[in-house]
Motif scaffolding. Structure first.
Motif: not given
Length: 52
Positions: A27-46
């Motif tokens: 996912s880091k190599s794709k160059g995705e939006d870092p904010v969207a990546e953080c939101v996705e990770q937070v949702m997984k943790i929740m």
């Protein structure tokens, strides 16, 4: 009659030589939006916390 747990033992094995998640590296190599990546990770943790 309810059951009362007074003591809980949790055992974890940690492998320090293990490589990090391949998915995280991809996912880091794709160059995705870092904010969207953080939101996705937070949702997984929740979601994981809800399962407990």
């Amino acid at each position: 009659m309810p059951i009362e747990i007074k003591e809980l033992h949790i055992r974890i094995n940690v492998d320090e030589g293990a490589k990090p998640n391949a998915k995280a590296d991809a996912s880091k190599s794709k160059g995705e939006d870092p904010v969207a990546e953080c939101v996705e990770q937070v949702m997984k943790i929740m979601e994981r916390k809800k399962e407990r």
